[in-house]
Design an enzyme around this catalytic site. Structure first.
Site, PDB file in Angstrom:
ATOM      1  N   LYS A 284       0.886  -1.338  -0.077  1.00  0.00           N
ATOM      2  CA  LYS A 284       0.006  -0.052   0.095  1.00  0.00           C
ATOM      3  C   LYS A 284       0.795   1.320  -0.172  1.00  0.00           C
ATOM      4  O   LYS A 284       0.443   2.421  -0.313  1.00  0.00           O
ATOM      5  CB  LYS A 284      -0.953  -0.075   1.116  1.00  0.00           C
ATOM      6  CG  LYS A 284      -0.473   0.395   2.548  1.00  0.00           C
ATOM      7  CD  LYS A 284      -1.768   0.765   3.476  1.00  0.00           C
ATOM      8  CE  LYS A 284      -1.230   0.781   4.884  1.00  0.00           C
ATOM      9  NZ  LYS A 284      -2.211   1.361   5.623  1.00  0.00           N
ATOM     10  N   ASP A 285       2.094   1.202   0.331  1.00  0.00           N
ATOM     11  CA  ASP A 285       3.098   2.477   0.465  1.00  0.00           C
ATOM     12  C   ASP A 285       3.829   2.373  -1.075  1.00  0.00           C
ATOM     13  O   ASP A 285       4.638   3.356  -0.949  1.00  0.00           O
ATOM     14  CB  ASP A 285       4.127   2.089   1.610  1.00  0.00           C
ATOM     15  CG  ASP A 285       3.442   2.069   2.770  1.00  0.00           C
ATOM     16  OD1 ASP A 285       2.641   2.718   2.847  1.00  0.00           O
ATOM     17  OD2 ASP A 285       4.066   1.738   3.871  1.00  0.00           O
TER      18      ASP A 285
ATOM     19  N   ARG B 249      -7.776   9.027   3.896  1.00  0.00           N
ATOM     20  CA  ARG B 249      -8.991   8.197   3.634  1.00  0.00           C
ATOM     21  C   ARG B 249      -9.595   7.687   5.127  1.00  0.00           C
ATOM     22  O   ARG B 249     -10.633   7.532   4.894  1.00  0.00           O
ATOM     23  CB  ARG B 249      -8.270   6.796   3.040  1.00  0.00           C
ATOM     24  CG  ARG B 249      -9.399   5.600   2.981  1.00  0.00           C
ATOM     25  CD  ARG B 249      -8.672   4.317   2.558  1.00  0.00           C
ATOM     26  NE  ARG B 249      -7.515   3.877   3.579  1.00  0.00           N
ATOM     27  CZ  ARG B 249      -7.574   3.365   4.630  1.00  0.00           C
ATOM     28  NH1 ARG B 249      -8.674   2.816   4.947  1.00  0.00           N
ATOM     29  NH2 ARG B 249      -6.585   2.881   5.378  1.00  0.00           N
ATOM     30  N   ARG B 250      -9.094   7.537   6.039  1.00  0.00           N
ATOM     31  CA  ARG B 250      -9.380   7.203   7.308  1.00  0.00           C
ATOM     32  C   ARG B 250     -10.124   8.393   7.947  1.00  0.00           C
ATOM     33  O   ARG B 250     -11.430   8.124   8.327  1.00  0.00           O
ATOM     34  CB  ARG B 250      -8.140   6.648   8.341  1.00  0.00           C
ATOM     35  CG  ARG B 250      -7.591   5.457   7.846  1.00  0.00           C
ATOM     36  CD  ARG B 250      -6.388   5.203   8.552  1.00  0.00           C
ATOM     37  NE  ARG B 250      -5.911   3.747   8.351  1.00  0.00           N
ATOM     38  CZ  ARG B 250      -4.703   3.206   8.608  1.00  0.00           C
ATOM     39  NH1 ARG B 250      -3.801   4.225   9.007  1.00  0.00           N
ATOM     40  NH2 ARG B 250      -4.660   2.056   8.280  1.00  0.00           N
TER      41      ARG B 250
ATOM     42  N   ARG C   3       2.012  11.081  12.808  1.00  0.00           N
ATOM     43  CA  ARG C   3       2.943  10.427  12.054  1.00  0.00           C
ATOM     44  C   ARG C   3       4.098   9.200  12.599  1.00  0.00           C
ATOM     45  O   ARG C   3       4.355   9.491  14.087  1.00  0.00           O
ATOM     46  CB  ARG C   3       3.595  11.317  11.080  1.00  0.00           C
ATOM     47  CG  ARG C   3       2.926  11.784   9.938  1.00  0.00           C
ATOM     48  CD  ARG C   3       3.391  13.057   9.310  1.00  0.00           C
ATOM     49  NE  ARG C   3       2.357  13.989   8.724  1.00  0.00           N
ATOM     50  CZ  ARG C   3       1.639  13.704   7.975  1.00  0.00           C
ATOM     51  NH1 ARG C   3       1.794  12.838   6.896  1.00  0.00           N
ATOM     52  NH2 ARG C   3       0.649  14.623   7.354  1.00  0.00           N
TER      53      ARG C   3
ATOM     54  N   ARG D 217       3.502   5.631  17.038  1.00  0.00           N
ATOM     55  CA  ARG D 217       2.282   6.308  16.810  1.00  0.00           C
ATOM     56  C   ARG D 217       1.360   6.011  17.984  1.00  0.00           C
ATOM     57  O   ARG D 217       0.594   6.831  18.696  1.00  0.00           O
ATOM     58  CB  ARG D 217       1.474   5.824  15.566  1.00  0.00           C
ATOM     59  CG  ARG D 217       1.664   6.680  14.416  1.00  0.00           C
ATOM     60  CD  ARG D 217       0.569   6.095  13.393  1.00  0.00           C
ATOM     61  NE  ARG D 217       1.579   5.915  12.091  1.00  0.00           N
ATOM     62  CZ  ARG D 217       0.797   5.633  10.981  1.00  0.00           C
ATOM     63  NH1 ARG D 217      -0.528   5.508  10.871  1.00  0.00           N
ATOM     64  NH2 ARG D 217       1.475   5.169   9.902  1.00  0.00           N
TER      65      ARG D 217
ATOM     66  N   CYS E  33      -2.552  12.286  -7.840  1.00  0.00           N
ATOM     67  CA  CYS E  33      -2.981  12.910  -6.727  1.00  0.00           C
ATOM     68  C   CYS E  33      -3.526  11.931  -5.735  1.00  0.00           C
ATOM     69  O   CYS E  33      -4.384  11.001  -5.915  1.00  0.00           O
ATOM     70  CB  CYS E  33      -4.087  13.850  -7.292  1.00  0.00           C
ATOM     71  SG  CYS E  33      -5.268  14.086  -5.829  1.00  0.00           S
TER      72      CYS E  33
HETATM   73  N1  LIG Z   1       1.615   3.616   5.749  1.00  0.00           N
HETATM   74  C1  LIG Z   1       1.888   3.100   6.874  1.00  0.00           C
HETATM   75  C2  LIG Z   1       1.780   1.748   6.714  1.00  0.00           C
HETATM   76  N2  LIG Z   1       2.315   0.893   5.662  1.00  0.00           N
HETATM   77  C3  LIG Z   1       2.030  -0.364   5.912  1.00  0.00           C
HETATM   78  C4  LIG Z   1       1.327  -0.512   7.239  1.00  0.00           C
HETATM   79  C5  LIG Z   1       1.076  -1.771   7.812  1.00  0.00           C
HETATM   80  C6  LIG Z   1       0.843  -3.051   6.928  1.00  0.00           C
HETATM   81  C7  LIG Z   1      -0.223  -2.844   5.694  1.00  0.00           C
HETATM   82  O1  LIG Z   1      -1.330  -2.259   6.239  1.00  0.00           O
HETATM   83  O2  LIG Z   1      -0.067  -3.272   4.941  1.00  0.00           O
HETATM   84  C8  LIG Z   1       1.292   0.691   7.739  1.00  0.00           C
HETATM   85  C9  LIG Z   1       0.638   1.064   9.220  1.00  0.00           C
HETATM   86  C10 LIG Z   1      -0.567   1.521   9.248  1.00  0.00           C
HETATM   87  O3  LIG Z   1      -1.270   1.739   8.174  1.00  0.00           O
HETATM   88  O4  LIG Z   1      -1.440   1.412  10.042  1.00  0.00           O
END
Ligand SMILES: NCc1[nH]cc(CCC(=O)O)c1CC(=O)O
Length: 302
Positions: free
Chosen positions: A79-80, A126-127, A144, A150, A234
């Site tokens: 996801k990153d 998003r959250r 952050r 966190r 974006c």
């Molecule tokens: N951007 C932060 C990030 N990137 C991946 C994870 C955890 C593993 C995942 O969700 O794939 C997290 C921490 C979170 O979102 O709480």
């Protein structure tokens, strides 16, 4: 044979994920070596980052290490990883997804508060948007850092709760109370560990491809195609989650305004065919149903 050099970021979660990839490769009888990459800056690159297509803040140092042949593969939380990969870098494998969901973690002093009374800390658009969609008066703070940071900020800070990925908490084996949040749609490819490689290393990539979990790949490709079709570079409040149920795929997704008041949602069941780009197809439906205007509005606000 030489051992496969597995590049990873240096955080506890990243190292755990790299060891998980190493374990899968070792199960297939390959030697591995974990190479934590601290921050290489931009050293040894004779071209500017943008000209190589390197963009992600979480992935850039590993991209550089791959291109400089300091590592053979790079392990990421998918996801990153930006949907647009740099030149000469490709995704080779995805491990099976375990916990895709977001969870709420509150501190002891907020134990008896109702959801609408909570002061929340999250920096995720998003959250925030999905929460506001349900509890529009909620007060938010930025937070952050890695998971441990966190949680420490939650203890010290002037807020009641935070939202995290369950996958991260499970991987860190944290003994901590949490609540599931069905009101959230997770980030595209949340909870998935992925392995990137260099396009010039076909032998290594062939080995790594053997640990790929195909059903996970199918689901994350739909989620990420949905994301990339909507975003065009974006960041916006977008949730997308695909899962295989029997012989069908269930795809739930939404694009929301920053305040959560306007959400364009998708909820589809369909039979998967590899030739069809379902993520793009559903994103186009969203764009045609007000998503285009909503994306323009979001771009002007962030
Ligand atoms: N951007 C932060 C990030 N990137 C991946 C994870 C955890 C593993 C995942 O969700 O794939 C997290 C921490 C979170 O979102 O709480």
């Amino acid at each position: 044979m030489k051992s496969i050099r597995i590049g990873t970021r240096n955080s506890a979660l990243a190292l755990w994920q790299a060891r998980e990839v190493a374990r899968h490769l070792q199960n297939n009888n390959y030697l591995t070596e974990i190479v934590p990459i601290v921050s290489s800056g931009d050293k040894n690159l004779n071209q500017p980052l943008y000209s190589l297509g390197i963009t992600g803040v979480f992935t850039r140092d590993l991209d550089i290490a791959l291109l400089n042949d300091e590592i053979d593969i790079a392990v990421h939380s998918l996801k990153d990883v930006p949907t647009q990969l740099p030149q000469n870098i490709e995704m080779i494998a995805y491990l099976e997804r375990d916990y895709p969901q977001d969870i709420l973690i509150r501190k002891e002093s907020a134990r008896n508060k109702e959801f609408h009374e909570l002061k929340l800390a999250t920096s995720s658009l998003r959250r925030r948007a999905f929460w506001l969609r349900n509890y529009p008066t909620t007060d938010f703070s930025d937070i952050r850092g890695n998971i441990q940071t966190r949680l420490q900020k939650l203890e010290d800070g002037n807020f009641d709760a935070t939202i995290l990925s369950l996958a991260g908490i499970k991987r860190m084996k944290m003994e901590i109370d949490y609540e599931m949040l069905p009101l959230m749609i997770s980030a595209p490819s949340q909870g998935v560990i992925s392995v990137a490689g260099h396009t010039d290393k076909p032998e290594i990539n062939e080995i790594v491809r053997q640990i790929n979990h195909n059903p996970t790949q199918i689901c994350v490709e739909i989620e990420r195609n949905f994301l990339s079709t909507l975003e065009g570079g974006c960041t916006a409040p977008i949730g997308a989650f695909a899962e295989i149920i029997g012989d069908q795929i269930r795809f739930k997704a939404a694009l929301c305004s920053l305040d959560g008041k306007n959400c364009i949602a998708v909820d589809e069941n369909f039979v998967y065919t590899p030739t069809e780009n379902f993520g793009e197809k559903f994103a186009k439906v969203v764009l045609e149903n007000g998503g285009k205007e909503l994306m323009a509005e979001i771009k002007s606000q962030i």
